[in-house]
Design a protein around this motif. Structure first.
Motif, short mmCIF file in Angstrom:
data_model
loop_
_atom_site.label_atom_id
_atom_site.label_comp_id
_atom_site.label_asym_id
_atom_site.label_seq_id
_atom_site.Cartn_x
_atom_site.Cartn_y
_atom_site.Cartn_z
N LEU A 277 10.41 1.93 1.79
CA LEU A 277 9.40 0.92 2.13
C LEU A 277 9.41 0.68 3.64
N SER A 278 8.23 0.57 4.22
CA SER A 278 8.13 0.27 5.65
C SER A 278 7.10 -0.84 5.87
N ILE A 279 7.19 -1.48 7.01
CA ILE A 279 6.25 -2.54 7.36
C ILE A 279 5.07 -1.90 8.10
N LEU A 280 3.88 -2.00 7.53
CA LEU A 280 2.68 -1.48 8.17
C LEU A 280 2.12 -2.48 9.18
N SER A 281 2.14 -3.76 8.81
CA SER A 281 1.73 -4.80 9.75
C SER A 281 2.40 -6.12 9.40
N ASP A 282 2.78 -6.82 10.43
CA ASP A 282 3.43 -8.13 10.31
C ASP A 282 2.61 -9.09 11.16
N ASN A 283 1.74 -9.83 10.50
CA ASN A 283 0.90 -10.80 11.20
C ASN A 283 1.21 -12.21 10.72
N LEU B 177 0.86 -1.18 0.00
CA LEU B 177 0.00 0.00 0.00
C LEU B 177 0.90 1.23 0.00
N ASN B 178 0.99 1.88 -1.16
CA ASN B 178 1.90 3.02 -1.34
C ASN B 178 3.31 2.59 -0.97
N VAL B 179 3.83 3.04 0.17
CA VAL B 179 5.20 2.67 0.57
C VAL B 179 5.19 1.77 1.80
#
Length: 195
Positions: free
Chosen positions: A45-51, A14-16
Motif C-alpha cells: 500500500l502506498s499514499i497517492l495523495s495526502d490532503n 485505489l488498487n494499492v
C-alpha cells in the motif's frame, strides 16, 4: 482507525494506493493522522495523495511573548513548514537562551500571514521585553524599549512593514518612563501607608 481523527473528508483506496482528504478534528488528531500516513503502511500500500488539513482556527491567533529568559511562541501556525521558518527566524532575531514553541497547526490563516508575523517578530526583537499578538488581521504589540527613540521607531517599523490588509495597535514604553512609573507607584504607596 485514523479516519476517526477527521472531522470531514473522504479516504479512497485505489488498487494499492490511498488518497486521503479532509480536515482534522483537532491539532492532536492532525498530528496522529500525519504520523499514521508517514509511518509504516501495510505491504504493497502506498499514499497517492495526502490532503489532510489541520483544524480551522477562527480567529487565527498567534502570539510571541519575549521575557528575560526566552521567547514563547503560541497559538496557530498554518503548516509545519511555516513553523520551521518561524523557528529559524526567531533564532536569528532573538538572543535569549530559550525558545518555547507551543504552536499548533491550523487552517484559516489570513492572506500574507507569514509576512505579518515576520514584521511583528522583527519589531518585537528590538524591545527588551514585550508581546506581539495577531488575531485575524489585527496586530498588537506591547513592551518596553531601551529608549524613546527605539519605541517610536518600532511603532513606525511595524506599521510600515505590515501587509496592507493588516492593522496595528502599539503600546510601547521605554525604560525611563517605566522607571518613573515605578517611582510614582512607590511614592504613592508610601504616602497611602503613612510612611
Amino acid at each position: 482507525k485514523q479516519l476517526a481523527h477527521l472531522k470531514q473528508g473522504p479516504a479512497r483506496l485505489l488498487n494499492v494506493g490511498l488518497k486521503v482528504d479532509g480536515e482534522a478534528r483537532s491539532a492532536s488528531d492532525y498530528a496522529e493522522v500525519k504520523k499514521a500516513l508517514e509511518g509504516p503502511l501495510p505491504t504493497g500500500l502506498s499514499i497517492l495523495s495526502d490532503n489532510v488539513k489541520p483544524p480551522m482556527a477562527d480567529p487565527f491567533i498567534f502570539t510571541a511573548d519575549l521575557g528575560p529568559d526566552g521567547l514563547i511562541l503560541s497559538g496557530s501556525v498554518p503548516s509545519e513548514e511555516a513553523r520551521g521558518r518561524l523557528r529559524v527566524l526567531s533564532r536569528q532575531l532573538f538572543v535569549r537562551p530559550t525558545q518555547d514553541d507551543q504552536l499548533q497547526p491550523a487552517s484559516g490563516a489570513p492572506k500574507d500571514w507569514d509576512d505579518a508575523v515576520t514584521a511583528a517578530l522583527r519589531a518585537l526583537s528590538r524591545l527588551e521585553s514585550g508581546k506581539v499578538a495577531l488575531s485575524g488581521l489585527a496586530v498588537t504589540i506591547e513592551g518596553v524599549a531601551p529608549d524613546k527613540g527605539t519605541a517610536v521607531a518600532v511603532s513606525y517599523q511595524l506599521r510600515r512593514d505590515l501587509p496592507a490588509l493588516f492593522s496595528s495597535s502599539e503600546s510601547i514604553r521605554w525604560k525611563e518612563a517605566a522607571k518613573e512609573d515605578r517611582l510614582i507607584a512607590r511614592v504613592t504607596n508610601e504616602m497611602s501607608s503613612g510612611g
